[in-house]
Design an enzyme around this catalytic site. Structure first.
Site, PDB file in Angstrom:
ATOM      1  CD  GLU A 279       3.327   5.202  -5.526  1.00  0.00           C
ATOM      2  OE1 GLU A 279       2.604   5.665  -4.537  1.00  0.00           O
ATOM      3  OE2 GLU A 279       3.284   4.621  -6.625  1.00  0.00           O
TER       4      GLU A 279
ATOM      5  N   GLY B  92       0.555  -1.004   0.020  1.00  0.00           N
ATOM      6  CA  GLY B  92      -0.190  -0.323  -0.200  1.00  0.00           C
ATOM      7  C   GLY B  92       0.206   1.026  -0.082  1.00  0.00           C
ATOM      8  CB  SER B  93      -0.141   4.803   1.228  1.00  0.00           C
ATOM      9  OG  SER B  93      -0.591   4.421   2.548  1.00  0.00           O
TER      10      SER B  93
ATOM     11  CB  VAL C 291      -0.808   2.840   5.530  1.00  0.00           C
ATOM     12  CG1 VAL C 291      -1.174   1.866   6.549  1.00  0.00           C
ATOM     13  CG2 VAL C 291      -2.226   4.031   5.340  1.00  0.00           C
ATOM     14  N   GLY C 292       2.810   2.378   5.147  1.00  0.00           N
ATOM     15  CA  GLY C 292       3.819   0.903   5.504  1.00  0.00           C
ATOM     16  C   GLY C 292       4.319   1.570   6.544  1.00  0.00           C
TER      17      GLY C 292
ATOM     18  CB  CYS D 284       3.404  -0.203  -6.591  1.00  0.00           C
ATOM     19  SG  CYS D 284       3.097  -1.921  -7.081  1.00  0.00           S
TER      20      CYS D 284
HETATM   21  P1  ADP Z   1      -3.995   2.924  -1.022  1.00  0.00           P
HETATM   22  O1  ADP Z   1      -3.653   4.324  -1.105  1.00  0.00           O
HETATM   23  O2  ADP Z   1      -3.702   2.265  -1.631  1.00  0.00           O
HETATM   24  O3  ADP Z   1      -5.168   2.427  -0.539  1.00  0.00           O
HETATM   25  P2  ADP Z   1      -3.028   2.421   1.611  1.00  0.00           P
HETATM   26  O4  ADP Z   1      -1.874   2.655   1.794  1.00  0.00           O
HETATM   27  O5  ADP Z   1      -4.853   3.368   2.462  1.00  0.00           O
HETATM   28  O6  ADP Z   1      -3.342   2.131   0.141  1.00  0.00           O
HETATM   29  O7  ADP Z   1      -4.234   1.042   1.882  1.00  0.00           O
HETATM   30  C1  ADP Z   1      -3.982   0.027   1.956  1.00  0.00           C
HETATM   31  C2  ADP Z   1      -4.340  -1.438   2.669  1.00  0.00           C
HETATM   32  O8  ADP Z   1      -3.664  -0.053   4.223  1.00  0.00           O
HETATM   33  C3  ADP Z   1      -5.274  -1.574   2.852  1.00  0.00           C
HETATM   34  O9  ADP Z   1      -5.600  -2.220   2.782  1.00  0.00           O
HETATM   35  C4  ADP Z   1      -6.081   0.083   3.989  1.00  0.00           C
HETATM   36  O10 ADP Z   1      -6.856  -0.640   4.389  1.00  0.00           O
HETATM   37  C5  ADP Z   1      -4.957  -0.459   4.986  1.00  0.00           C
HETATM   38  N1  ADP Z   1      -4.612   0.221   6.233  1.00  0.00           N
HETATM   39  C6  ADP Z   1      -4.850   1.611   5.953  1.00  0.00           C
HETATM   40  N2  ADP Z   1      -4.616   3.006   6.801  1.00  0.00           N
HETATM   41  C7  ADP Z   1      -4.097   1.526   7.768  1.00  0.00           C
HETATM   42  C8  ADP Z   1      -4.052   1.659   9.194  1.00  0.00           C
HETATM   43  N3  ADP Z   1      -3.170   2.445   9.803  1.00  0.00           N
HETATM   44  N4  ADP Z   1      -3.099   0.098   9.738  1.00  0.00           N
HETATM   45  C9  ADP Z   1      -3.294  -0.451   9.324  1.00  0.00           C
HETATM   46  N5  ADP Z   1      -3.985  -0.967   7.259  1.00  0.00           N
HETATM   47  C10 ADP Z   1      -4.065   0.092   7.310  1.00  0.00           C
END
Ligand code: ADP
Length: 507
Positions: A385, A228-229, A232-233, A284
Site C-alpha cells: 500500500e 490505520g496501517s 500498527v494494526g 483505504c
Molecule cells: P497512518 O499511516 O494512517 O498514519 P497509523 O497506523 O500510523 O496510520 O496511525 C493510525 C492511528 O494509530 C493514529 O491515531 C496513531 O496515532 C495510532 N498509532 C500509531 N502507532 C500506535 C501504537 N503503537 N499504538 C497505538 N496506536 C498507535
C-alpha cells in the site's frame, strides 16, 4: 480553546497531566500552525478510562431511544456546521473542499441511521424445546470502547466507530490521529452540545505509541477499535490477543479496478481517476492497480495519461483544485521512495513521479499524480500500500486472468470490474476476494447502510457501518425463563428426548 486543553475527560476540558503539548500544521502550508494540543500519556488515558467506567452504568441503563435521540441531535448539529467542519478539514488534512463535505456528510448519515436503531429490535425471541419456557437473545454493550483513528477521514471514521458504540450503551475514549486533533475536538464539542452526559465520551489527544498504546494496555478498556496501517494494526491486534481484549481492525488495501475489453471505457476512465487520485490516493479504498485487458490497454492508457496531466493540483480550499496535498512530509517522501522502487523494478513511469516544489506548492506536501505502465503483480508497487496519488497498469488477457491478478495480494478491501456483460459481472462478484465489490463503479464510494471492511490482511473479520455496525462493540446475552407452575426440572437435551430419564437421587 486554551492552548493544549484538548483532553475531554469526565465532562471537563483539560491539558495533559505533564503539561506537554504538540502542534498540528496545514499540510498545504506547513509553516501554518493550526493549534496546540495535549500530548497525553498513560496517566491521562487512565483518567479518561476511569471517567468512562464511572459513566457506564447509567448510560447503559438509559433507554436506547433516548441515546438515539442524542445521536439525532448530533446529526442535526453536524448538518448545521457542515461547511465550517469541511473548511477546517481542508486546512487540517488537505483534502479538497467537496470531498471534505462528503466526509462530514458520512457522519451525518451515520448519526441519523444509528439514531433510528434506538427504536429497532435489539434481539431475537427464540423457540424452546421445553414447555413453558421463554428464550430470548439480546444484544448488550461491553463497557468502555477505546477508539484509535486515522487522519484520512477525520470526521467520518470517528462517527462510524462512535455512534454504534454509544447507541448500544457503551462509553468511549477516543484517541484521534496526531495529524487531525482539531477536528476530533470539534466533533466532541458537538457531541457535548447534542447532550452526551459527562464521562460517556472522552477524548485524549496525542501520539500513537504514547496515548494510543496506553489505551490498548488499559485494563478498563473492553474493546479496541482501530483504523490505520497494517503495521500498527498487527501490533495492536497482537497485544489485544495477549490481553484477551476484543479488537476490531480496519487496515490497508491494495485495491484494483479491472477494465475488460467490453467495458464502457469513458466510465472506466472516470472511475480510475477518482479511485486513484481522489483524496490524493489517501483512502483505504484507493485503486493503485488498474488491470486492463490487452485489447483496450493502449487506448485506456493514453487517455488516462492525458487526463492525469490535466488534473488541477492545489490548496484544497481553491474551488478549482481537484487534488490537494498529502498529509505530511514523511508521507510525501515515502510516496516518492515507492515511485523510485517502481522504476527500479522495471515499471514504466508515464506521468508524474515527482514531489511538486514549484513556488505555488511551497512549503507544502504536494505530489504529482503518477501513473506507471508495465506493472507486474510480483513488483512491490503492485503489492504494498502506497497511500498516495500513484497507480499502475497491469495487462490482463481475459476475465480469469483479471480475477487471478486482482486477488493476488495480501489485502482484500475493494475490487471493481468494468464490463457490460452480465455473466462476467456475476462471475466476478462471486470470485473477487474483497469485502467490497463494485461493478461499473470506482473502488471508493461506500454508503453507510452497508457493511464496510475487508478480507485477508485488510482486517480481522469485523465490519463497520450497515446493520453490522454494532457487532464489534456488543455481546449477545441469551436469556431463559421458566414460567411453568409445576415444580418439575426439565433438562434440555435429556428430558425432552424419548430416552431421557428422571435424575437418580444422589444419596
Ligand atoms: P497512518 O499511516 O494512517 O498514519 P497509523 O497506523 O500510523 O496510520 O496511525 C493510525 C492511528 O494509530 C493514529 O491515531 C496513531 O496515532 C495510532 N498509532 C500509531 N502507532 C500506535 C501504537 N503503537 N499504538 C497505538 N496506536 C498507535
Amino acid at each position: 480553546m486554551d492552548q493544549g486543553r484538548t483532553n475531554y475527560i469526565g465532562g471537563e476540558w483539560r491539558p495533559a497531566v505533564s503539561g506537554e503539548t504538540f502542534v498540528s500544521v496545514n499540510p498545504a502550508r506547513t509553516e501554518e500552525v493550526l493549534g496546540t494540543y495535549a500530548r497525553s500519556q498513560a496517566e491521562d488515558v487512565a483518567a479518561a478510562v476511569a471517567a468512562a467506567q464511572a459513566a457506564y452504568p447509567e448510560w447503559r441503563r438509559t433507554p436506547a431511544p433516548a441515546r438515539g435521540a442524542i445521536l439525532f441531535r448530533m446529526g442535526q448539529l453536524l448538518e448545521q456546521h457542515k461547511e465550517s467542519l469541511a473548511r477546517q478539514m481542508v486546512h487540517e488534512m488537505g483534502k479538497v473542499l467537496v470531498e471534505a463535505r462528503g466526509d462530514v456528510q458520512e457522519a451525518i448519515d451515520m448519526a441519523y441511521y444509528m439514531a433510528a436503531f434506538g427504536r429497532l429490535p435489539n434481539g431475537y425471541l427464540v423457540p424452546s424445546e421445553r414447555p413453558d419456557m421463554f428464550c430470548a437473545a439480546q444484544r448488550v454493550p461491553v463497557g468502555v470502547v477505546g477508539m484509535i483513528t486515522p487522519w484520512n477521514f477525520p470526521i467520518a471514521i470517528p462517527s462510524w466507530k462512535m455512534f454504534p458504540a454509544l447507541l448500544a450503551g457503551n462509553t468511549v475514549v477516543l484517541k484521534p490521529a496526531e495529524d487531525t486533533p482539531g477536528l476530533a475536538v470539534r466533533f466532541v464539542e458537538l457531541l457535548v452540545e447534542a447532550g452526551i452526559p459527562p464521562g460517556v465520551v472522552n477524548l485524549v489527544t496525542g501520539y500513537g505509541p504514547e496515548a494510543g498504546a496506553a489505551l490498548v494496555e488499559s485494563p478498563g478498556v473492553a474493546v479496541i477499535s482501530f483504523t490505520g496501517s497494517t503495521e500498527v494494526g498487527r501490533l495492536i491486534a497482537g497485544r489485544c490477543g495477549q490481553l484477551m481484549k476484543r479488537v476490531s481492525c480496519e487496515l490497508g488495501g491494495k485495491n484494483a479496478i479491472v477494465v475488460l475489453d467490453d467495458a464502457d471505457l469513458e466510465l472506466a476512465l472516470k472511475g480510475a481517476l477518482w479511485s486513484a487520485f481522489g483524496t490524493a490516493g489517501q483512502r483505504c479504498t484507493a485503486a493503485s492497480r488498474l488491470l486492463v485487458h490487452r485489447s483496450v490497454k493502449a487506448q485506456f492508457r493514453d487517455a488516462l495519461v492525458e487526463r492525469t496531466r490535466a488534473l488541477r493540483i492545489g490548496v484544497g480550499i481553491d474551488p478549482e483544485a481537484q487534488i490537494g496535498p498529502v498529509i505530511n512530509r514523511e508521507q510525501l517522501e515515502r510516496i516518492h521512495q515507492y515511485v523510485q522502487i517502481g522504476q527500479s523494478e522495471g515499471a514504466t513511469l508515464l506521468v508524474g513521479g515527482r514531489i511538486l516544489d514549484e513556488p505555488e506548492f511551497r512549503p507544502g506536501c504536494f505530489y504529482a499524480p503518477t501513473v506507471f505502465d508495465n506493472m507486474h503483480m510480483d513488483m512491490r508497487i503492485a503489492q504494498e500500500e502506497i497511500f498516495g496519488p500513484v497507480t499502475g497498469i497491469v495487462e490482463v488477457n481475459n476475465l480469469e486472468d483479471a480475477i487471478t491478478k486482482a486477488n493476488a495480494t495480501q489485502y482484500g478491501l475493494s475490487l471493481s470490474l468494468y464490463t457490460r456483460d452480465v455473466h462476467r459481472a456475476f462471475r466476478a462478484m462471486q470470485e473477487l476476494e474483497a469485502g467490497l465489490v463494485y461493478i461499473n463503479l470506482p473502488t471508493s464510494g461506500a454508503e453507510i447502510q452497508l457493511p464496510f471492511g475487508g478480507v485477508k490482511q485488510t482486517g480481522n473479520g469485523n465490519r463497520e457501518a450497515g446493520w453490522t455496525a454494532m457487532d464489534y462493540c456488543t455481546e449477545w446475552k441469551s436469556i431463559y425463563v421458566n414460567y411453568s407452575s409445576a415444580s418439575e426440572l426439565i433438562r434440555a437435551q435429556i428430558d425432552t428426548q424419548p430416552d431421557g430419564q428422571a435424575p437418580a437421587p444422589t444419596d
